[in-house]
Design an enzyme around this catalytic site. Structure first.
Site, PDB file in Angstrom:
ATOM      1  N   THR A 198       0.824  -1.209   0.000  1.00  0.00           N
ATOM      2  CA  THR A 198       0.000   0.000   0.000  1.00  0.00           C
ATOM      3  C   THR A 198       0.855   1.255   0.000  1.00  0.00           C
ATOM      4  O   THR A 198       1.994   1.246   0.469  1.00  0.00           O
ATOM      5  CB  THR A 198      -0.903   0.007   1.254  1.00  0.00           C
ATOM      6  OG1 THR A 198      -1.575   1.264   1.356  1.00  0.00           O
ATOM      7  CG2 THR A 198      -0.094  -0.188   2.523  1.00  0.00           C
ATOM      8  N   ASP A 199       0.267   2.357  -0.478  1.00  0.00           N
ATOM      9  CA  ASP A 199       0.960   3.644  -0.410  1.00  0.00           C
ATOM     10  C   ASP A 199       0.985   4.205   1.010  1.00  0.00           C
ATOM     11  O   ASP A 199       1.754   5.138   1.307  1.00  0.00           O
ATOM     12  CB  ASP A 199       0.324   4.660  -1.366  1.00  0.00           C
ATOM     13  CG  ASP A 199      -1.153   4.938  -1.100  1.00  0.00           C
ATOM     14  OD1 ASP A 199      -1.739   4.316  -0.190  1.00  0.00           O
ATOM     15  OD2 ASP A 199      -1.729   5.764  -1.831  1.00  0.00           O
ATOM     16  N   GLU A 200       0.199   3.630   1.918  1.00  0.00           N
ATOM     17  CA  GLU A 200       0.134   4.165   3.277  1.00  0.00           C
ATOM     18  C   GLU A 200       1.436   3.993   4.055  1.00  0.00           C
ATOM     19  O   GLU A 200       1.650   4.665   5.068  1.00  0.00           O
ATOM     20  CB  GLU A 200      -1.039   3.552   4.040  1.00  0.00           C
ATOM     21  CG  GLU A 200      -2.381   3.900   3.417  1.00  0.00           C
ATOM     22  CD  GLU A 200      -3.560   3.619   4.315  1.00  0.00           C
ATOM     23  OE1 GLU A 200      -3.424   3.759   5.542  1.00  0.00           O
ATOM     24  OE2 GLU A 200      -4.628   3.248   3.792  1.00  0.00           O
TER      25      GLU A 200
ATOM     26  N   TYR B 231      -2.057  -0.244  10.948  1.00  0.00           N
ATOM     27  CA  TYR B 231      -2.152  -0.936   9.660  1.00  0.00           C
ATOM     28  C   TYR B 231      -0.930  -0.651   8.798  1.00  0.00           C
ATOM     29  O   TYR B 231      -0.268  -1.571   8.313  1.00  0.00           O
ATOM     30  CB  TYR B 231      -3.418  -0.509   8.917  1.00  0.00           C
ATOM     31  CG  TYR B 231      -3.369  -0.826   7.439  1.00  0.00           C
ATOM     32  CD1 TYR B 231      -3.251  -2.152   6.999  1.00  0.00           C
ATOM     33  CD2 TYR B 231      -3.408   0.182   6.475  1.00  0.00           C
ATOM     34  CE1 TYR B 231      -3.180  -2.448   5.633  1.00  0.00           C
ATOM     35  CE2 TYR B 231      -3.355  -0.114   5.124  1.00  0.00           C
ATOM     36  CZ  TYR B 231      -3.236  -1.423   4.708  1.00  0.00           C
ATOM     37  OH  TYR B 231      -3.156  -1.725   3.367  1.00  0.00           O
TER      38      TYR B 231
ATOM     39  N   LYS C  40       2.136  -3.154   7.424  1.00  0.00           N
ATOM     40  CA  LYS C  40       2.455  -3.355   6.011  1.00  0.00           C
ATOM     41  C   LYS C  40       3.901  -2.937   5.724  1.00  0.00           C
ATOM     42  O   LYS C  40       4.593  -3.574   4.913  1.00  0.00           O
ATOM     43  CB  LYS C  40       1.488  -2.573   5.126  1.00  0.00           C
ATOM     44  CG  LYS C  40       0.075  -3.127   5.094  1.00  0.00           C
ATOM     45  CD  LYS C  40       0.017  -4.550   4.529  1.00  0.00           C
ATOM     46  CE  LYS C  40       0.250  -4.589   3.036  1.00  0.00           C
ATOM     47  NZ  LYS C  40       0.061  -5.962   2.483  1.00  0.00           N
TER      48      LYS C  40
ATOM     49  N   ASN D  34      -7.932   1.462  -3.716  1.00  0.00           N
ATOM     50  CA  ASN D  34      -8.691   0.706  -4.707  1.00  0.00           C
ATOM     51  C   ASN D  34     -10.193   0.886  -4.495  1.00  0.00           C
ATOM     52  O   ASN D  34     -10.660   1.078  -3.367  1.00  0.00           O
ATOM     53  CB  ASN D  34      -8.373  -0.783  -4.602  1.00  0.00           C
ATOM     54  CG  ASN D  34      -7.110  -1.198  -5.319  1.00  0.00           C
ATOM     55  OD1 ASN D  34      -7.080  -2.194  -6.027  1.00  0.00           O
ATOM     56  ND2 ASN D  34      -6.027  -0.450  -5.136  1.00  0.00           N
TER      57      ASN D  34
END
Length: 354
Positions: free
Chosen positions: A132-134, A158, A162, A188
């Site tokens: 993810t970009d997070e 979260y 990741k 998404n």
């Protein structure tokens, strides 16, 4: 044969369906079937011999070893993850277990399998980790978009979990030579998304006559990626990506959350007008912001375009219209996933049920 983890979840299931629509190579689909995993999404594959489903927890090393030994996959696409920021705030332990311990367990099982492959199969094997970009943290309004060299700065349980899993994937390539690939994608949306995320939550609440909760002032910015475009990008990366490298996948659609909800309401006004004729915009309600809410994410997807030749096919408007139409046409699927547990979660998170 390829091995997909988390293939009953939103992105994983879309990938499985797209893969088997476009080629005959079989898939073994390993999924624990947590609240967000839904076999009804894969109902069309029930009698398809190309799809082998295995209810497996990626933290179960013995079960993973058996999958590798029996099915002998040429590639692994790792989707399985706890993925909802709000849930990670309330229960971070599950995110640590699945996203970190699970990814490590899968990596180690894959390495053991890969080590025993004949030379040609060893050379062509791939392990693609979907992230993810997070992991990159939050951007200010004038900051350049995230690229593959952006330092990690996760701000939620979260994204921290990741980020840790991304680091393990990198380490397994550099330490052991495992031919890994990592993708970091933006938000998404599309068919089969569990209705706790912004777009499907807003669609289902709008149609039910409920308030549409928007955090804070609604100006948090995200890049939006249609799930079908994400799936095509992943196919491109697993086929042409360079082992050990990472690729950012984005839709080139940076939008404020409130603008997303406004656009969604306008499309619903056209496709499914309310009985009163009032706009769905009247159902928007601003709610207390969540803790540590990142202000802006933006993906620079230049590299995957210039090096691998991929670009998204959908604009935000075309992708959103397809998504809304899918939810309008598939109310039975939505009703099947909105269980009592889901409704309890909505009540806890937003403080009311209307």
């Amino acid at each position: 044969m390829i091995l997909v983890t988390g293939g009953a979840g939103f992105i994983g299931a879309n990938f499985v369906l797209e893969w088997l629509r476009s080629c005959d190579e079989p898939i073994v689909n390993a999924d624990k079937l947590t609240y967000a995993g839904n076999l009804r999404t894969l109902q069309s594959l029930e009698h398809d011999s190309r799809h082998v489903f295995a209810r497996v927890d990626i933290c179960d090393r013995q079960a993973l070893d058996a999958l590798f030994a029996v099915h002998r996959p040429r590639a692994v696409l790792h989707f399985a993850a706890e993925s909802h920021v709000d849930r990670s705030i309330h229960g971070p332990g599950e995110f640590l277990q699945t996203n970190v311990v699970g990814t490590f367990t899968l990596l180690d099982a894959a390495r053991a399998y890969w080590n025993e492959l004949p030379a040609a199969q060893k050379e062509s094997f791939r392990f693609l980790h979907v992230s993810t970009d997070e992991v990159f943290g939050s951007l200010q309004s004038a900051d350049p978009a995230f690229n593959e060299r952006t330092p990690y700065a996760p701000n939620s349980p979260y994204s921290a979990s990741k980020a840790a899993s991304d680091h393990f994937v990198r380490a397994y390539h550099h330490t052991y030579g495992l031919p890994t690939l990592t993708t970091n994608c933006s938000n998404n949306y599309g068919p089969y998304q569990f209705p706790e995320k912004l777009i499907p939550l807003s669609i289902t609440h709008a149609l039910a006559g409920k308030q549409l909760p928007v955090y804070g002032d609604g100006k948090n910015m995200r890049d939006w990626l249609y799930v079908g475009d994400h799936c095509s990008a992943l196919r491109t990366v697993v086929e042409r990506g360079v082992p050990g490298e990472t690729y950012n996948i984005g839709g080139w659609n940076e939008k404020a959350n409130i603008d997303v909800v406004h656009t969604l309401c306008d499309v619903l006004d056209e496709l499914r007008p309310t009985a009163s004729g009032a706009s769905y915009r009247k159902q928007i309600e601003f709610v207390k912001d969540r803790p540590g809410h990142d202000r802006r994410y933006a993906i620079d997807a230049t590299r995957i375009g210039s090096e691998l030749g991929w670009r998204p096919a959908e604009t935000f408007d075309t992708g959103l219209r397809k998504t809304i139409q899918w939810y309008l046409n598939n109310t039975a699927w939505v009703e099947g996933v909105t269980s009592g547990d889901y409704r309890n979660w909505i009540d806890m998170q937003y403080g009311h049920s209307r």
